[in-house]
Design a protein around this motif. Structure first.
Motif, PDB file in Angstrom:
ATOM      1  N   GLU A 196       0.053  -9.590 -13.724  1.00 13.61           N
ATOM      2  CA  GLU A 196      -0.347  -8.189 -13.585  1.00 13.61           C
ATOM      3  C   GLU A 196      -0.320  -7.756 -12.125  1.00 13.61           C
ATOM      4  O   GLU A 196       0.033  -6.614 -11.804  1.00 13.61           O
ATOM      5  CB  GLU A 196      -1.749  -8.004 -14.170  1.00 13.61           C
ATOM      6  CG  GLU A 196      -2.161  -6.548 -14.317  1.00 13.61           C
ATOM      7  CD  GLU A 196      -3.507  -6.396 -15.005  1.00 13.61           C
ATOM      8  OE1 GLU A 196      -4.095  -5.304 -14.908  1.00 13.61           O
ATOM      9  OE2 GLU A 196      -3.970  -7.380 -15.628  1.00 13.61           O
ATOM     10  N   PHE A 197      -0.678  -8.668 -11.235  1.00 15.38           N
ATOM     11  CA  PHE A 197      -0.630  -8.357  -9.806  1.00 15.38           C
ATOM     12  C   PHE A 197       0.807  -8.081  -9.363  1.00 15.38           C
ATOM     13  O   PHE A 197       1.072  -7.123  -8.632  1.00 15.38           O
ATOM     14  CB  PHE A 197      -1.223  -9.515  -8.995  1.00 15.38           C
ATOM     15  CG  PHE A 197      -1.064  -9.365  -7.506  1.00 15.38           C
ATOM     16  CD1 PHE A 197      -1.929  -8.562  -6.778  1.00 15.38           C
ATOM     17  CD2 PHE A 197      -0.032 -10.018  -6.833  1.00 15.38           C
ATOM     18  CE1 PHE A 197      -1.774  -8.413  -5.405  1.00 15.38           C
ATOM     19  CE2 PHE A 197       0.128  -9.876  -5.467  1.00 15.38           C
ATOM     20  CZ  PHE A 197      -0.746  -9.070  -4.754  1.00 15.38           C
ATOM     21  N   GLU A 198       1.736  -8.920  -9.805  1.00 15.43           N
ATOM     22  CA  GLU A 198       3.134  -8.753  -9.415  1.00 15.43           C
ATOM     23  C   GLU A 198       3.741  -7.482  -9.994  1.00 15.43           C
ATOM     24  O   GLU A 198       4.695  -6.928  -9.436  1.00 15.43           O
ATOM     25  CB  GLU A 198       3.955  -9.966  -9.871  1.00 15.43           C
ATOM     26  CG  GLU A 198       3.603 -11.262  -9.161  1.00 15.43           C
ATOM     27  CD  GLU A 198       3.884 -11.202  -7.671  1.00 15.43           C
ATOM     28  OE1 GLU A 198       4.756 -10.411  -7.260  1.00 15.43           O
ATOM     29  OE2 GLU A 198       3.225 -11.938  -6.916  1.00 15.43           O
ATOM     30  N   ALA A 199       3.186  -7.009 -11.111  1.00 16.83           N
ATOM     31  CA  ALA A 199       3.729  -5.809 -11.756  1.00 16.83           C
ATOM     32  C   ALA A 199       3.281  -4.523 -11.066  1.00 16.83           C
ATOM     33  O   ALA A 199       3.772  -3.440 -11.389  1.00 16.83           O
ATOM     34  CB  ALA A 199       3.312  -5.781 -13.226  1.00 16.83           C
ATOM     35  N   GLN A 200       2.362  -4.630 -10.108  1.00 16.60           N
ATOM     36  CA  GLN A 200       1.863  -3.443  -9.412  1.00 16.60           C
ATOM     37  C   GLN A 200       2.936  -2.828  -8.516  1.00 16.60           C
ATOM     38  O   GLN A 200       3.950  -3.459  -8.202  1.00 16.60           O
ATOM     39  CB  GLN A 200       0.663  -3.813  -8.529  1.00 16.60           C
ATOM     40  CG  GLN A 200      -0.610  -4.130  -9.272  1.00 16.60           C
ATOM     41  CD  GLN A 200      -1.754  -4.288  -8.301  1.00 16.60           C
ATOM     42  OE1 GLN A 200      -2.710  -3.536  -8.336  1.00 16.60           O
ATOM     43  NE2 GLN A 200      -1.650  -5.260  -7.421  1.00 16.60           N
ATOM     44  N   ALA A 201       2.672  -1.600  -8.103  1.00 15.53           N
ATOM     45  CA  ALA A 201       3.548  -0.949  -7.131  1.00 15.53           C
ATOM     46  C   ALA A 201       3.496  -1.708  -5.811  1.00 15.53           C
ATOM     47  O   ALA A 201       2.471  -2.302  -5.456  1.00 15.53           O
ATOM     48  CB  ALA A 201       3.116   0.499  -6.931  1.00 15.53           C
ATOM     49  N   SER A 202       4.596  -1.679  -5.081  1.00 15.98           N
ATOM     50  CA  SER A 202       4.694  -2.447  -3.836  1.00 15.98           C
ATOM     51  C   SER A 202       3.641  -2.036  -2.817  1.00 15.98           C
ATOM     52  O   SER A 202       3.086  -2.875  -2.099  1.00 15.98           O
ATOM     53  CB  SER A 202       6.089  -2.282  -3.229  1.00 15.98           C
ATOM     54  OG  SER A 202       7.071  -2.761  -4.112  1.00 15.98           O
ATOM     55  N   TRP A 203       3.352  -0.726  -2.747  1.00 15.88           N
ATOM     56  CA  TRP A 203       2.403  -0.268  -1.734  1.00 15.88           C
ATOM     57  C   TRP A 203       0.992  -0.763  -2.021  1.00 15.88           C
ATOM     58  O   TRP A 203       0.187  -0.943  -1.099  1.00 15.88           O
ATOM     59  CB  TRP A 203       2.423   1.256  -1.626  1.00 15.88           C
ATOM     60  CG  TRP A 203       1.871   1.984  -2.824  1.00 15.88           C
ATOM     61  CD1 TRP A 203       2.556   2.389  -3.925  1.00 15.88           C
ATOM     62  CD2 TRP A 203       0.509   2.385  -3.020  1.00 15.88           C
ATOM     63  NE1 TRP A 203       1.721   3.020  -4.813  1.00 15.88           N
ATOM     64  CE2 TRP A 203       0.452   3.039  -4.274  1.00 15.88           C
ATOM     65  CE3 TRP A 203      -0.651   2.264  -2.269  1.00 15.88           C
ATOM     66  CZ2 TRP A 203      -0.725   3.556  -4.792  1.00 15.88           C
ATOM     67  CZ3 TRP A 203      -1.834   2.783  -2.780  1.00 15.88           C
ATOM     68  CH2 TRP A 203      -1.865   3.424  -4.023  1.00 15.88           C
ATOM     69  N   LEU A 204       0.680  -1.026  -3.291  1.00 17.85           N
ATOM     70  CA  LEU A 204      -0.647  -1.547  -3.618  1.00 17.85           C
ATOM     71  C   LEU A 204      -0.801  -3.003  -3.183  1.00 17.85           C
ATOM     72  O   LEU A 204      -1.903  -3.452  -2.853  1.00 17.85           O
ATOM     73  CB  LEU A 204      -0.904  -1.427  -5.117  1.00 17.85           C
ATOM     74  CG  LEU A 204      -1.326  -0.049  -5.635  1.00 17.85           C
ATOM     75  CD1 LEU A 204      -1.383  -0.045  -7.151  1.00 17.85           C
ATOM     76  CD2 LEU A 204      -2.672   0.356  -5.045  1.00 17.85           C
TER      77      LEU A 204
END
Length: 334
Positions: free
Chosen positions: A291-299
């Motif tokens: 789920e962390f890797e699926a976040q937007a890059s800026w997050l």
């Protein structure tokens, strides 16, 4: 006051800079940091490591490409070499900072209130006959005293020439300023020398405090913490915490104007959101990596790991001083 606060602000940033440079150098060579590894690596090389299980596990853990270590002896050599070089670079950063501070002083000295007065005094003193001393003799005496001090100290059991040389340099410096001073300046020079001697013991105690704290943190504190506590072991996250406190201070301070309170509210809210993002991403990374890797890059920018670094504990001391100084001054000036 400004000078004192500046020293402590620099002392706050220094451990973060040192660990940052060291970690950067380790990562550049395919390693990550673990506080237990250097001691185990030394034991491995010395042949005193009876059980290599922990060392093997940590060695595999710090390899960034995920490969397994098959030669522990070679790994110990490689890791210590990179680790030590990283600290050399960190020390070099301190040297560069000192040079920059000297450049700043030289460039902006003319703006100091006493600058013109000092220049006038120097012009007057240049005409004094007492200033026309033999510089060769002055430096000759200083070098002789330095050599004599170094020789005497290294004769003392358990003391080496390097300590003698350090003390000798101090003696030489004292000899130079004492010989170059005029009769009228002697009393002030002697007072300055006495201050130097007191300051030596003060800074010995001050830095012993930092060294002891680092050793304690290395041996007796956990190497990983929770999401909230991790805020205090990363420079950007702890700055967000400090900004939150500063914003709250502007809000609740009785002397704050309406504009200052609005700024305080904005700073508090923004900093609190940043702190939350750091905590959220830390928790998400360790509980749900996908789920962390699926976040937007800026997050993902707002991510900090949960590792502690012993050196960072030193930052808490100056942070405590910087935080309390305005409060103490406020109490005494009330």
């Amino acid at each position: 006051m400004i000078f004192y606060m500046g020293i402590n602000i620099g002392a706050f940033f220094a451990p973060f800079v040192a660990t940052g440079v060291r970690d950067w150098w380790l990562q550049k060579h395919g390693f990550s940091y673990d506080g237990s590894l250097p001691a185990l690596a030394h034991q491995m090389l010395n042949g005193t490591l009876a059980d290599t299980t922990q060392f093997q596990a940590l060695a595999n853990k710090v390899i960034l490409n995920g490969s397994q270590v098959t030669n522990l002896q070679q790994f110990a050599n490689d890791y210590l070499g990179v680790f030590n070089k990283g600290y050399n670079f960190a020390f070099g950063v301190a040297g560069v900072a000192m040079v920059l501070s000297l450049i700043v002083y030289v460039l902006f000295f003319k703006y100091l209130p006493s600058g013109n007065r000092v220049k006038e005094v120097e012009k007057t003193q240049k005409t004094e006959p007492e200033k026309q001393k033999n510089m060769v003799l002055i430096f000759g005496v200083a070098i002789l005293l330095m050599a004599l001090t170094t020789f005497v100290i290294q004769l003392i059991p358990n003391l080496k020439y390097d300590l003698g040389l350090a003390v000798g340099l101090f003696v030489a410096f004292i000899a130079i300023i004492f010989q170059m001073s005029t009769q009228e300046e002697r009393a002030r020079v002697i007072s300055l020398i006495l201050v130097f001697i007191v300051v030596i013991f003060f800074w010995m105690s001050f830095h012993q405090n930092g060294l002891t704290l680092t050793q304690f943190a290395l041996n007796y504190t956990v190497k990983e913490v929770g999401a909230f506590t991790s805020l205090f072991f990363n420079l950007w996250s702890i700055l967000a915490v400090i900004s939150t406190v500063v914003g709250l201070f502007l809000v609740v301070r009785a002397q704050s104007t309406f504009k200052e309170r609005m700024i305080g509210i904005a700073v508090t809210l923004l900093s609190a959101v940043v702190c939350y993002l750091f905590i959220y991403n830390n928790h998400l990374y360790y509980t749900s990596p996908q789920e962390f890797e699926a976040q937007a890059s800026w997050l993902k920018i707002f991510f900090i790991d949960n590792k502690t670094k012993p050196e960072v504990f030193q930052s808490f001391n100056p942070l405590f001083i910087v935080s309390l100084t305005p409060m103490i001054m406020g109490v005494f000036s009330y």
